[in-house]
Design an enzyme around this catalytic site. Sequence first.
Site, PDB file in Angstrom:
ATOM      1  CD1 TRP A 296      39.138  37.424  39.180  1.00  6.98           C
ATOM      2  CD2 TRP A 296      39.748  38.451  41.069  1.00  6.98           C
ATOM      3  NE1 TRP A 296      38.007  37.934  39.781  1.00  6.98           N
ATOM      4  CE2 TRP A 296      38.347  38.570  40.940  1.00  6.98           C
ATOM      5  CE3 TRP A 296      40.369  39.039  42.179  1.00  6.98           C
ATOM      6  CZ2 TRP A 296      37.555  39.232  41.878  1.00  6.98           C
ATOM      7  CZ3 TRP A 296      39.573  39.705  43.116  1.00  6.98           C
ATOM      8  CH2 TRP A 296      38.182  39.787  42.960  1.00  6.98           C
TER       9      TRP A 296
ATOM     10  CG  ASP B 248      42.711  32.871  42.795  1.00  8.85           C
ATOM     11  OD1 ASP B 248      41.796  32.163  43.272  1.00  8.85           O
ATOM     12  OD2 ASP B 248      42.612  34.100  42.629  1.00  8.85           O
TER      13      ASP B 248
ATOM     14  CE  LYS C 120      34.091  34.543  42.683  1.00  8.69           C
ATOM     15  NZ  LYS C 120      35.354  35.189  43.001  1.00  8.69           N
TER      16      LYS C 120
HETATM   17  C1  LIG Z   1      36.238  36.037  43.342  1.00  6.97           C
HETATM   18  C2  LIG Z   1      37.694  35.839  43.124  1.00  6.97           C
HETATM   19  C3  LIG Z   1      38.664  36.337  44.008  1.00  6.97           C
HETATM   20  C4  LIG Z   1      38.300  37.180  45.218  1.00  6.97           C
HETATM   21  O1  LIG Z   1      37.699  36.460  46.202  1.00  6.97           O
HETATM   22  P1  LIG Z   1      37.342  37.158  47.609  1.00  6.97           P
HETATM   23  O2  LIG Z   1      36.847  35.990  48.390  1.00  6.97           O
HETATM   24  O3  LIG Z   1      36.308  38.197  47.342  1.00  6.97           O
HETATM   25  O4  LIG Z   1      38.581  37.731  48.153  1.00  6.97           O
HETATM   26  C5  LIG Z   1      39.988  36.076  43.754  1.00  6.97           C
HETATM   27  N1  LIG Z   1      40.360  35.353  42.682  1.00  6.97           N
HETATM   28  C6  LIG Z   1      39.461  34.871  41.801  1.00  6.97           C
HETATM   29  C7  LIG Z   1      39.939  34.068  40.634  1.00  6.97           C
HETATM   30  C8  LIG Z   1      38.104  35.088  41.993  1.00  6.97           C
HETATM   31  O5  LIG Z   1      37.215  34.605  41.119  1.00  6.97           O
END
Ligand SMILES: *Cc1c(COP(=O)(O)O)cnc(C)c1O
Length: 359
Positions: free
Chosen positions: A101, A171, A195
Amino acid sequence: MRVFNFAAGPATLPLEVLEQVRSEMTDWRGGGMSVMEVSHRGKAFVAAAAEAEADLRRLLAVPANYKVLFLQGGATGQFAAIPLNLAAADSTVDYVNTGAWSKKAISEAKRYAKVNVAADEAASKYSTVPAAGSLALTAGAAYVHYTPNETIGGVEFPYIPATGGVPLVGDFSSTILSRPLDVAKFGLIYAGAQKNIGPAGLVVVIIREDLIGRARAATPSVWDYAQMAAADSMLNTPPTFGWYFAGLVFKWLLKQGGLEAIGAKNRAKAARLYGAIDASGFYANPVAKEARSWMNVPFTIPDAALEKTFLAEAAAAGLANLEGHRSVGGFRASIYNAMPMEGIDALIAFMKEFERRHG
Ligand SMILES: *Cc1c(COP(=O)(O)O)cnc(C)c1O
């Protein structure tokens, strides 16, 4: 039959919340229609949206000088929105690379600013985080970005990086609300909802007010933090169902005692699963112990040819979505807030039985 769902995202949601949503599906708050059918500008929805924000602020103890935004475009949209809002085109931004990521965030940021990679864990095959204080930061960088929890690699920072006053951007897609967090250490926190918050379609941004209002002229209005903050995230139609659902999840967390309580549960869940992996000579987790994720637990078995059998037998036992990410293989158990300890125990019992038969 409801199963234990170990998917990384979209992920398992609290059963209690799903049941409440079902009970309100055709008649929300006595209006004779579902929440998906009401105006986002109507009294009922505006009140529910404000309540969700207040509950999130309470959970995370968000300081008064931070705005909370409920946006669309996912965390991936923020990979672009962050440089567009916080960095001039000729400025340098620092990124820490701890895995999949991070890499995606870096490649998107490169389209909008000069990226300095302040640390790269390639040497450990992304099974570690950089030592505290070791980041090669740029003097005058617009911000420092990192991925506190790498959802695919299962690698998590056990500390918050120090940046010497440069705004820190995190993030938190796969780790938000999993335990208490000192929001004041950050310039910006963002998290896709699918998540640990609710259904896909919503991304939460928590941003210090002094960082708002710097967006480049070309920034799309729906990702311009100043415009969205001024409109209470309703410049256009927000993802109303996701926002409503997130609000119910926030109440579910508050009812359990907030993030201290949920953090203790998550710590115990992770400790039990890693303990079972470490105690076996059959299963292995590749991540450095101090950097092991509480939320995403990858593991392998000695004979990759047995993986399909493992997954099929697990699914038959009501343990769904244990396959590792397509880029890494093996297995991964994502054990977010909504995964109860019973799910961990069922997984461990299955793993032991599988090892007995195949180990
Ligand atoms: C799932 C995830 C993303 C991507 O998320 P989207 O909503 O699909 O853009 C980005 N960063 C992390 C750490 C993630 O787990």
